[in-house]
Design a protein around this motif. Structure first.
Motif, PDB file in Angstrom:
ATOM      1  N   ASN A 141       2.051   2.002  -3.341  1.00 28.43           N
ATOM      2  CA  ASN A 141       0.951   2.178  -4.287  1.00 28.43           C
ATOM      3  C   ASN A 141       0.732   0.943  -5.181  1.00 28.43           C
ATOM      4  O   ASN A 141       0.505   1.067  -6.375  1.00 28.43           O
ATOM      5  CB  ASN A 141       1.147   3.431  -5.138  1.00 28.43           C
ATOM      6  CG  ASN A 141      -0.172   3.930  -5.705  1.00 28.43           C
ATOM      7  OD1 ASN A 141      -1.228   3.717  -5.124  1.00 28.43           O
ATOM      8  ND2 ASN A 141      -0.114   4.581  -6.848  1.00 28.43           N
ATOM      9  N   TYR A 142       0.841  -0.250  -4.567  1.00 26.13           N
ATOM     10  CA  TYR A 142       0.558  -1.503  -5.257  1.00 26.13           C
ATOM     11  C   TYR A 142      -0.631  -2.186  -4.597  1.00 26.13           C
ATOM     12  O   TYR A 142      -0.887  -1.989  -3.402  1.00 26.13           O
ATOM     13  CB  TYR A 142       1.755  -2.460  -5.205  1.00 26.13           C
ATOM     14  CG  TYR A 142       2.872  -2.079  -6.132  1.00 26.13           C
ATOM     15  CD1 TYR A 142       2.860  -2.476  -7.461  1.00 26.13           C
ATOM     16  CD2 TYR A 142       3.949  -1.333  -5.678  1.00 26.13           C
ATOM     17  CE1 TYR A 142       3.891  -2.132  -8.323  1.00 26.13           C
ATOM     18  CE2 TYR A 142       4.978  -0.981  -6.532  1.00 26.13           C
ATOM     19  CZ  TYR A 142       4.944  -1.390  -7.852  1.00 26.13           C
ATOM     20  OH  TYR A 142       5.960  -1.053  -8.701  1.00 26.13           O
ATOM     21  N   LYS A 143      -1.304  -3.002  -5.380  1.00 29.96           N
ATOM     22  CA  LYS A 143      -2.418  -3.803  -4.882  1.00 29.96           C
ATOM     23  C   LYS A 143      -1.994  -5.266  -4.945  1.00 29.96           C
ATOM     24  O   LYS A 143      -1.639  -5.769  -6.017  1.00 29.96           O
ATOM     25  CB  LYS A 143      -3.654  -3.581  -5.755  1.00 29.96           C
ATOM     26  CG  LYS A 143      -4.828  -4.441  -5.384  1.00 29.96           C
ATOM     27  CD  LYS A 143      -5.977  -4.230  -6.360  1.00 29.96           C
ATOM     28  CE  LYS A 143      -7.090  -5.212  -6.075  1.00 29.96           C
ATOM     29  NZ  LYS A 143      -8.135  -5.140  -7.091  1.00 29.96           N
TER      30      LYS A 143
ATOM     31  N   ASP B 254       0.832  -1.208   0.000  1.00 33.77           N
ATOM     32  CA  ASP B 254       0.000   0.000   0.000  1.00 33.77           C
ATOM     33  C   ASP B 254       0.862   1.253   0.000  1.00 33.77           C
ATOM     34  O   ASP B 254       0.582   2.215  -0.716  1.00 33.77           O
ATOM     35  CB  ASP B 254      -0.931   0.023   1.219  1.00 33.77           C
ATOM     36  CG  ASP B 254      -2.071  -0.968   1.111  1.00 33.77           C
ATOM     37  OD1 ASP B 254      -2.318  -1.504   0.005  1.00 33.77           O
ATOM     38  OD2 ASP B 254      -2.725  -1.227   2.156  1.00 33.77           O
TER      39      ASP B 254
ATOM     40  N   LYS C 176       0.195  -2.281 -10.023  1.00 32.37           N
ATOM     41  CA  LYS C 176       0.236  -0.885  -9.596  1.00 32.37           C
ATOM     42  C   LYS C 176      -1.185  -0.362  -9.492  1.00 32.37           C
ATOM     43  O   LYS C 176      -2.030  -0.660 -10.327  1.00 32.37           O
ATOM     44  CB  LYS C 176       1.038  -0.076 -10.623  1.00 32.37           C
ATOM     45  CG  LYS C 176       1.399   1.300 -10.194  1.00 32.37           C
ATOM     46  CD  LYS C 176       2.607   1.272  -9.301  1.00 32.37           C
ATOM     47  CE  LYS C 176       3.151   2.675  -9.113  1.00 32.37           C
ATOM     48  NZ  LYS C 176       3.971   2.788  -7.937  1.00 32.37           N
ATOM     49  N   ARG C 177      -1.463   0.378  -8.447  1.00 32.85           N
ATOM     50  CA  ARG C 177      -2.796   0.993  -8.298  1.00 32.85           C
ATOM     51  C   ARG C 177      -2.909   2.151  -9.282  1.00 32.85           C
ATOM     52  O   ARG C 177      -1.950   2.887  -9.505  1.00 32.85           O
ATOM     53  CB  ARG C 177      -3.003   1.523  -6.891  1.00 32.85           C
ATOM     54  CG  ARG C 177      -3.170   0.456  -5.851  1.00 32.85           C
ATOM     55  CD  ARG C 177      -3.573   1.101  -4.534  1.00 32.85           C
ATOM     56  NE  ARG C 177      -3.463   0.174  -3.450  1.00 32.85           N
ATOM     57  CZ  ARG C 177      -4.421  -0.663  -3.094  1.00 32.85           C
ATOM     58  NH1 ARG C 177      -5.546  -0.679  -3.752  1.00 32.85           N
ATOM     59  NH2 ARG C 177      -4.255  -1.487  -2.085  1.00 32.85           N
TER      60      ARG C 177
ATOM     61  N   GLU D 151      -9.037   5.831  -9.801  1.00 36.14           N
ATOM     62  CA  GLU D 151     -10.361   5.289 -10.116  1.00 36.14           C
ATOM     63  C   GLU D 151     -10.914   5.879 -11.412  1.00 36.14           C
ATOM     64  O   GLU D 151     -11.509   5.194 -12.207  1.00 36.14           O
ATOM     65  CB  GLU D 151     -11.327   5.552  -8.955  1.00 36.14           C
ATOM     66  CG  GLU D 151     -10.986   4.800  -7.686  1.00 36.14           C
ATOM     67  CD  GLU D 151     -11.107   3.292  -7.836  1.00 36.14           C
ATOM     68  OE1 GLU D 151     -12.024   2.829  -8.551  1.00 36.14           O
ATOM     69  OE2 GLU D 151     -10.284   2.580  -7.245  1.00 36.14           O
TER      70      GLU D 151
END
Length: 177
Positions: free
Chosen positions: A106-108, A103, A141-142, A145
């Motif tokens: 910035n990874y999921k 997190d 990578k996030r 939205e």
């Protein structure tokens, strides 16, 4: 008598309005949701019965153990490790740790990959040239939205730049009969 009915009607209307317009406690709502979510346990795909697991282990012993142990013997060891064990507490802690680390980068995390490895000279004579296993988080990578791209590329799971988990307890025994 008429005044009493107005008072009762006023109390009922007041109670209804209070119920709908007063703010609720979000922490209690979150706890309720968490309890409901935890109660639903779904059987994962890939579950096999113990008889099949024993068969797979016997096949490994039959087809791989002689080659692996002969390599270990060249390094001066009696036999190589064939399993790795982590406690449930260690695994739960690692799952939380890796999620927090991912997190922050910035990874999921979408999964975990198990790798086979071999210790080198830096591990010392007791572990040098012996097998090990380690867990590596995989994911993507996030992205924001609101994206210009209408496509969602699924299957882009790659190893994440998150610290892997190693140093479980090695084992020489096969799957218990």
């Amino acid at each position: 008598m008429k005044k009493l009915s107005y008072i009762i009607l006023g109390l009922i209307i007041g109670a209804v309005l209070t119920y709908y317009f007063c703010p609720r406690n979000p922490e209690l709502d979150a706890m309720e949701t968490k309890l409901n979510t935890e109660a639903k346990i779904v059987k994962p795909q890939g579950i096999i019965d113990q008889a099949y697991a024993k068969k797979l282990n016997k096949n490994w012993t039959k087809y791989r153990k002689p080659a692996v142990d002969s390599c270990a013997a060249m390094g001066g060891h009696k036999q190589d490790d064939r399993s790795v064990w982590w406690s449930a507490k260690e695994l739960k802690n690692y799952l939380r740790y890796s999620k927090k680390q991912a997190d922050s980068l910035n990874y999921k995390i979408t999964g975990y990959r198990v790798y086979l490895g071999v210790y080198g000279q830096e591990a010392g004579p007791e572990k040098c040239d012996l097998s090990t296993m380690f867990l590596v988080p995989t994911g993507e990578k996030r992205h924001a939205e609101a994206s210009m791209s209408p496509f969602n590329f699924v299957g882009n799971e790659t190893d994440l730049p998150v610290s892997p988990l190693n140093r479980g307890n090695g084992g020489n025994g096969g799957y218990p009969n």
